[in-house]
Design a protein around this motif. Structure first.
Motif, PDB file in Angstrom:
ATOM      1  N   ALA A  21      -8.636   0.615  -2.125  1.00 29.92           N
ATOM      2  CA  ALA A  21      -7.658   0.024  -1.222  1.00 29.92           C
ATOM      3  C   ALA A  21      -8.149  -1.289  -0.665  1.00 29.92           C
ATOM      4  N   LEU A 161      -3.355   9.106  -4.293  1.00 30.99           N
ATOM      5  CA  LEU A 161      -2.785   7.792  -4.037  1.00 30.99           C
ATOM      6  C   LEU A 161      -2.482   7.075  -5.339  1.00 30.99           C
ATOM      7  N   PHE A 163      -2.088   3.422  -7.283  1.00 27.84           N
ATOM      8  CA  PHE A 163      -2.509   2.029  -7.242  1.00 27.84           C
ATOM      9  C   PHE A 163      -1.915   1.276  -8.419  1.00 27.84           C
ATOM     10  N   PRO A 181      -3.044  -0.630  -3.489  1.00 28.81           N
ATOM     11  CA  PRO A 181      -2.144   0.504  -3.263  1.00 28.81           C
ATOM     12  C   PRO A 181      -0.710   0.125  -3.651  1.00 28.81           C
ATOM     13  N   THR A 183       3.233   0.687  -3.290  1.00 25.18           N
ATOM     14  CA  THR A 183       4.164   1.211  -2.294  1.00 25.18           C
ATOM     15  C   THR A 183       5.457   1.728  -2.910  1.00 25.18           C
ATOM     16  N   SER A 186       5.492   7.029  -6.529  1.00 19.72           N
ATOM     17  CA  SER A 186       4.187   7.532  -6.930  1.00 19.72           C
ATOM     18  C   SER A 186       4.213   7.951  -8.393  1.00 19.72           C
TER      19      SER A 186
END
Length: 189
Positions: A21, A161, A163, A181, A183, A186
């Motif tokens: 991140a 997470l 990316f 990351p 947004t 996913s």
């Protein structure tokens, strides 16, 4: 109490470094380079989308492994990452490693690349290409501990997470130029 907040802040910084991140600052908006035309068209570095994705996954897994090794060593010898990343990424990651050293934190275990999807790839020159992927990382098997070996990770941390990763391939050289990351939706299973 001030020691705890420093430890939690350091843990957050270390966790961000572990997951990449900290590289968000080096990511510009997704760009699509112009396609070469006519006599400027180069032989593609990859024969297919699958080949481009496989090369990107291999490069990113190496980046994760080296980053984890550095953090498992408490941030020592960050120059091990140098050959794998751009100058900007190296500076950002080095700051995270320094924070780990200064705070006495180290990684136990490692993050895992669970899934990757090709966003796009393009020829950028003779025997060179840029590959942009979405990756899902899990930190479920990773912990961050202080000098006493006590975990500084909160139980409510996000464990998966997504990316967006940009990797530059030039002949046989490979550089991670961004890992930010994502947004959008996913890609995590």
């Amino acid at each position: 109490m001030p020691r705890r907040s420093l430890t939690l802040r350091a843990a957050a910084v270390l966790a961000a470094a572990v997951l990449g991140a900290s590289l968000a600052a080096c990511s510009d908006t997704t760009r699509i380079p112009p396609a070469p035309t006519g006599t400027d068209a180069a032989e593609p570095l990859f024969a297919s989308d699958e080949e481009a994705l496989a090369a990107a996954v291999e490069a990113y897994e190496e980046f994760l492994a080296v980053s984890a090794a550095i953090l498992q060593d408490g941030g020592a010898d960050p120059e091990r990452l140098r050959p794998l990343v751009s100058d900007e990424v190296y500076e950002l990651e080095s700051a995270g490693f320094q924070e780990a050293r200064d705070s006495g934190l180290r990684l136990v275990g490692a993050n895992e690349l669970l899934h990757a999807e090709l966003q796009q790839w393009s020829v950028t020159g003779d025997r060179s290409a840029e590959v942009i992927t979405y990756v899902c990382l899990s930190n479920e098997e990773a912990d961050i501990v202080d000098e006493a070996g006590e975990s500084v990770v909160t139980e409510d941390r996000v464990t998966r997470l997504t990316f967006e990763v940009i990797i530059e391939f030039v002949s046989k050289d490979t550089l991670i130029s961004s890992s930010a990351p994502w947004t959008g939706a996913s890609v995590c299973p």
